[in-house]
Design a protein around this motif. Structure first.
Motif, short mmCIF file in Angstrom:
data_model
loop_
_atom_site.label_atom_id
_atom_site.label_comp_id
_atom_site.label_asym_id
_atom_site.label_seq_id
_atom_site.Cartn_x
_atom_site.Cartn_y
_atom_site.Cartn_z
N THR A 112 -24.95 -28.57 -9.03
CA THR A 112 -24.33 -27.30 -8.65
C THR A 112 -23.38 -27.51 -7.49
O THR A 112 -23.67 -28.27 -6.56
N VAL A 113 -22.23 -26.85 -7.53
CA VAL A 113 -21.25 -26.94 -6.45
C VAL A 113 -21.20 -25.61 -5.71
O VAL A 113 -21.00 -24.55 -6.31
N ILE A 114 -21.42 -25.67 -4.39
CA ILE A 114 -21.33 -24.49 -3.54
C ILE A 114 -20.13 -24.69 -2.62
O ILE A 114 -20.10 -25.64 -1.82
N SER A 115 -19.15 -23.83 -2.75
CA SER A 115 -17.94 -23.93 -1.93
C SER A 115 -17.98 -22.85 -0.86
O SER A 115 -17.93 -21.66 -1.15
N LEU A 116 -18.11 -23.27 0.39
CA LEU A 116 -18.19 -22.36 1.53
C LEU A 116 -16.88 -22.40 2.31
O LEU A 116 -16.51 -23.45 2.85
N LYS A 117 -16.18 -21.29 2.36
CA LYS A 117 -14.90 -21.21 3.04
C LYS A 117 -14.99 -20.25 4.21
O LYS A 117 -15.41 -19.09 4.05
N GLU A 122 -8.44 -12.00 6.99
CA GLU A 122 -9.11 -11.20 5.97
C GLU A 122 -8.61 -11.57 4.58
O GLU A 122 -7.40 -11.67 4.36
N MET A 123 -9.54 -11.76 3.66
CA MET A 123 -9.19 -12.08 2.28
C MET A 123 -9.38 -10.90 1.35
O MET A 123 -8.63 -10.71 0.40
N PHE A 124 -10.41 -10.10 1.60
CA PHE A 124 -10.75 -8.99 0.70
C PHE A 124 -10.65 -7.69 1.49
O PHE A 124 -11.59 -7.28 2.16
N GLU A 129 -17.83 -6.25 4.45
CA GLU A 129 -18.77 -7.30 4.82
C GLU A 129 -18.03 -8.59 5.16
O GLU A 129 -17.07 -8.97 4.50
N PHE A 130 -18.52 -9.30 6.19
CA PHE A 130 -17.86 -10.55 6.59
C PHE A 130 -18.34 -11.75 5.77
O PHE A 130 -17.71 -12.80 5.79
N LEU A 131 -19.45 -11.60 5.05
CA LEU A 131 -19.98 -12.67 4.22
C LEU A 131 -20.07 -12.19 2.78
O LEU A 131 -20.73 -11.19 2.49
N THR A 132 -19.41 -12.90 1.87
CA THR A 132 -19.43 -12.53 0.46
C THR A 132 -19.70 -13.76 -0.39
O THR A 132 -19.30 -14.88 -0.03
N VAL A 153 -18.55 -19.00 -1.60
CA VAL A 153 -19.04 -18.23 -0.47
C VAL A 153 -17.92 -18.14 0.57
O VAL A 153 -17.31 -19.15 0.90
N PHE A 154 -17.67 -16.93 1.06
CA PHE A 154 -16.59 -16.74 2.03
C PHE A 154 -17.12 -16.06 3.29
O PHE A 154 -17.89 -15.10 3.22
#
Length: 299
Positions: A112-117, A122-124, A129-132, A153-154
């Motif tokens: 599994t690949v978890i990409s945490l950025k 602001e992206m959204f 929420e600051f964590l999505t 994960v952002f």
């Protein structure tokens, strides 16, 4: 104690991906991904390879690690909102996932690949929420795809507004560290209460960096500042062009054809003046009204 800015690519890697950072990275990922539960017991930090980039803002990952032997974590901090950043995030995650196997290996071996950025912008826009977190779901019924092997994960730092006294979770403390470390004069007790965070702050002390490393940090900060100024100027130019086009159309509709010298005066106005002219032009009855307004609002 003077602390460096952990949002700078070089400093972020120094804190989270050095040879002495394993316990820091485990605590950080458990806090962000698993509500501080000890899900991650062990990990191996993989040295990243340079990509096509300038100071880490294009294709290079800041930190890559194999966690518990069955997952791959990709961690990156991004200060500048570059074009197609979201697309790049998905591309890097999919590329990492697909390149795990050789022709002889089976799909069952895929991790599994978890990409945490971590984004310093602001992206959204419609999401407070600051964590999505994003996974594959059925569109109508919203149930998970049975083999969700890629997770995005952002963390949007501008949306995190908690002060020191308001920090409740370990995740809060880590995000506060990322956002505010360079503004701290001392290490607050609420942060040093977590040993791994206290260690990370010690590693962020300027006296832990060589003169060459501090120069590299300064160069990266200056480069980022230059890019941010360039982006703001570009946005202002686009905004002005849009306002100018609208105002010129309004003036022509209201007063008819205008003289080239009058149009040139309008083109010299700034964004604020163009907005004011846009309001005023609705009351103009003749060309002399426009001339009088321009004389009363010199460039």
């Amino acid at each position: 104690m003077r602390l460096i800015n952990p949002k700078i690519d070089f400093a972020f890697k120094k804190i989270f991906a050095s040879s002495d950072s394993k316990d820091i990275l485990i605590n950080f990922l458990n806090a962000i991904l698993y509500e501080a539960q000890p899900v991650i017991e062990d990990l191996e930090i993989i040295k990243s390879q340079p990509g096509n980039q300038t100071f880490g803002v294009d294709t290079q990952l800041d930190v890559k690690a194999t966690i518990n032997g069955d997952r791959i974590a990709l961690i990156e901090i991004q200060v500048i909102n570059v074009p197609s950043f979201g697309t790049r995030v998905l591309y890097n995650a999919a590329k990492t996932y697909s390149l795990q196997l050789t022709r002889e290996e089976r799909y069952e071996r895929l991790k599994t690949v978890i990409s945490l950025k971590i984004a310093d912008f602001e992206m959204f826009g419609n999401q407070p929420e600051f964590l999505t977190r994003f996974v594959f779901k059925e569109k109508e019924q919203q149930f998970d795809y049975p083999d969700t092997e890629i997770e995005l994960v952002f963390i949007e730092l501008p949306k995190f507004t908690k002060e020191l006294a308001e920090l409740e979770t370990t995740a809060d403390r880590w995000i506060y560290l990322l956002k505010n470390t360079s503004t701290l004069d001392t290490v607050p007790e609420t942060l040093s209460a977590v040993p791994e965070i206290e260690k990370a702050l010690r590693m962020a002390s300027e006296d832990k960096f060589t003169e060459e490393e501090l120069n590299e940090l300064q160069n990266q900060e200056l480069w980022i500042e230059d890019q941010q100024i360039a982006i703001e100027l570009a946005k202002e130019q686009v905004t002005k062009a849009a306002h100018l086009s609208l105002i010129l159309r309004q003036v022509v509709r209201r007063l008819g054809t205008i003289q080239p010298e009058t149009e040139n005066c309008i083109r010299q106005l700034g964004v604020q003046e163009l907005q004011e002219l846009g309001d005023a032009v609705l009351d103009f009855q003749q060309q002399s009204d426009l001339t009088a307004w321009l004389q009363a609002n010199p460039i």
